[in-house]
Design an enzyme around this catalytic site. Structure first.
Site, short mmCIF file in Angstrom:
data_model
loop_
_atom_site.label_atom_id
_atom_site.label_comp_id
_atom_site.label_asym_id
_atom_site.label_seq_id
_atom_site.Cartn_x
_atom_site.Cartn_y
_atom_site.Cartn_z
N TYR A 256 34.74 26.65 43.13
CA TYR A 256 34.83 26.57 41.67
C TYR A 256 36.03 27.40 41.21
O TYR A 256 36.22 28.53 41.65
CB TYR A 256 33.54 27.10 41.04
CG TYR A 256 33.62 27.28 39.54
CD1 TYR A 256 33.42 26.21 38.68
CD2 TYR A 256 33.90 28.53 38.99
CE1 TYR A 256 33.49 26.39 37.30
CE2 TYR A 256 33.98 28.71 37.62
CZ TYR A 256 33.77 27.63 36.78
OH TYR A 256 33.86 27.80 35.42
N HIS A 257 36.81 26.86 40.29
CA HIS A 257 38.05 27.50 39.83
C HIS A 257 37.78 28.29 38.56
O HIS A 257 37.52 27.72 37.50
CB HIS A 257 39.12 26.44 39.58
CG HIS A 257 40.52 26.97 39.57
ND1 HIS A 257 40.93 27.99 38.75
CD2 HIS A 257 41.61 26.62 40.31
CE1 HIS A 257 42.20 28.24 38.97
NE2 HIS A 257 42.65 27.44 39.92
N GLY A 258 37.84 29.63 38.63
CA GLY A 258 37.70 30.46 37.44
C GLY A 258 38.96 30.43 36.60
O GLY A 258 39.97 29.82 36.96
N SER B 157 40.31 23.46 45.12
CA SER B 157 39.41 23.40 43.97
C SER B 157 39.63 22.07 43.26
O SER B 157 40.68 21.86 42.64
CB SER B 157 39.69 24.56 43.00
OG SER B 157 38.92 24.41 41.82
N GLU C 263 39.75 22.82 35.07
CA GLU C 263 38.53 23.62 35.16
C GLU C 263 38.79 25.08 34.78
O GLU C 263 37.96 25.72 34.12
CB GLU C 263 37.98 23.54 36.58
CG GLU C 263 36.59 24.12 36.75
CD GLU C 263 36.02 23.73 38.10
OE1 GLU C 263 35.28 22.73 38.16
OE2 GLU C 263 36.33 24.41 39.10
#
Length: 346
Positions: free
Chosen positions: A175-177, A239, A245
Site C-alpha cells: 500500500y502506498h502512503g 505499489s 493512491e
C-alpha cells in the site's frame, strides 16, 4: 581661523530641523505645530540646503552639506526610529526564542547521538562490507541510517520478515502512503537482514534525479523489464496504487488500484509468488491534502501531483508481510489481482 569659521557655520546648519521631522521633534518638546507650519518649515529647510550647497567654501563643507541634504530627502530619521523599535522587539523576544530553541536543539542532539550509536553497533558488519566492496559498504551504511531513523522516530517494527526468501525472486506488493517511508524502512531491513537488494518500480519523476535509478535499483515499470528482473532472481517491489493512491487515499486506507492488473500479469509471466505488505499507521505519520477537489482536478487534468503532503509525526509504524501467494497457472491476472487486493486489505 577660516576653517573654524566654516565648521561653526556647518554645525549651525546641522541644528536646523529636517523636512518631514519638524512636527515630530516639536511633539517631543510638547510644541507641535500645524501641518501648514511644518510644510513651511520643510520648504525653508529645503531652501537652506540649496543655499548650503552654493555657499560651501571647501570640499569638506560641501560633502557634509550634501550628506545632510541626502539624509533629509531619504527620511533616515524615520528609519532610525523604526530600527529602534525593531531593536526593542528583538530585546523582548530573544529570551523567549532561546527558551524554545534550546530544548529543540537538545532533542536534535539526542536524536543524532542515538543514531550514531545505532550505526556504531553495526560497525563490524559495515567494516566487512567496505572491505569486500565499497559500493556494498555504502549501501549498507545508508540502510543502517534509514533503519536507525525508523527505530528512533517511529519505533518501526516489521513482522513476517522470514517470509521474504533469502534467495530467489518474489514480488512485493504494498500500500502506498502519502510518503512511502515505510517501504524505505523495509528496503533497509532487506539489505541488513537478508543481505540482498530489492528492485523497485517507481514513477517517472524519480528518474529525473541524477543517478537515483542506479543507486536505488529502481526501474521504470514496463512489464517486460519487471519480468526480466524477476527472472534474474531479484526481489521486486511495486505499489499498484502509485501516485494516485499516495495523493487521494485517506485514513480509511482505501486502495486506489482501479483495474490495474499489470503487476498480477508480471507475477504470472515470471511464475513467482506475491508477498502482500501493509504498514499500520503510515497515513497517521504523513498526510496529503489530495482529498480537496482542486488538487484532484489538477491531477486528473494535467497529471500534476501538486497536492501538499505534511506530517512526519512520530507515530508507531508496524509493517506486516502476509503469506506468499504462490504461482497458480489456473488463474488469470484479474483473479490474482483481486486475491492480492483482499490480502493487502486484510
Amino acid at each position: 581661523m577660516r576653517k573654524d569659521a566654516t565648521f561653526s557655520r556647518i554645525l549651525r546648519r546641522d541644528t536646523r530641523p529636517l523636512p518631514g521631522f519638524c512636527c515630530l521633534r516639536q511633539e517631543k518638546e510638547n510644541i507641535c505645530t500645524t501641518s501648514g507650519s511644518c510644510s513651511r518649515s520643510a520648504e525653508m529647510s529645503s531652501s537652506q540646503n540649496q543655499s548650503c550647497v552654493w555657499e560651501s567654501e571647501d570640499t569638506l563643507s560641501l560633502l557634509l552639506c550634501l550628506f545632510r541634504s541626502l539624509e533629509s530627502w531619504a527620511g533616515l530619521g524615520q528609519l532610525e526610529d523604526y530600527l529602534s523599535v525593531l531593536e526593542y522587539i528583538l530585546w523582548v523576544f530573544t529570551p523567549l526564542a532561546v527558551v524554545f530553541i534550546l530544548p529543540f536543539l537538545i532533542v536534535i542532539l539526542l536524536y543524532l547521538s542515538i543514531l550514531f550509536l545505532h550505526v556504531y553497533k553495526r560497525k563490524n558488519q559495515l567494516r566487512e562490507a567496505y572491505s569486500n566492496n565499497l559500493w556494498d559498504g555504502a549501501r549498507k551504511t545508508l540502510a543502517t541510517l534509514w533503519d536507525g531513523h525508523g527505530a528512533i522516530w517511529h519505533g518501526y517494527e516489521i513482522h513476517g520478515m522470514e517470509k521474504v526468501p533469502d534467495q530467489g525472486p518474489a514480488l512485493i506488493v504494498y500500500y502506498h502512503g502519502a510518503i512511502p517511508i515505510d517501504y524505505y524502512y523495509f528496503l533497509a531491513n532487506v539489505i541488513l537482514q537478508k543481505g540482498r537488494t530489492c528492485h523497485s518500480v517507481a514513477d517517472h519523476f524519480l528518474f529525473k534525479i541524477p543517478a537515483a535509478a542506479g543507486v536505488f535499483s529502481v526501474i521504470h515499470g514496463p512489464q517486460e523489464e519487471c519480468v526480466r528482473a524477476l527472472r534474474s532472481g531479484h526481489l521486486l517491489g511495486i505499489s499498484p496504487g502509485g501516485v494516485r493512491e499516495a495523493l487521494f487515499s485517506d485514513e480509511t486506507y482505501h486502495l486506489h488500484w482501479g483495474k490495474r492488473r499489470g503487476f498480477a500479469q508480471v507475477a504470472l509471466d515470471a511464475q513467482v509468488p506475491i508477498i502482500p505488505m501493509f504498514t499500520q499507521n503510515v497515513r497517521e505519520g504523513f498526510r496529503s491534502l489530495g482529498t480537496l477537489r482542486f488538487y484532484r482536478w489538477l491531477y486528473e487534468r494535467f497529471r500534476f501531483p501538486a497536492a501538499p503532503v505534511y506530517g512526519g509525526f512520530p507515530v508507531k509504524f508496524r509493517t506486516f508481510l502476509g503469506d506468499p501467494i504462490p504461482y497458480d497457472p489456473n488463474i488469470n491476472a484479474a483473479q490474482l489481482a483481486e486475491k492480492v487486493q483482499k490480502s493487502v486489505q486484510a
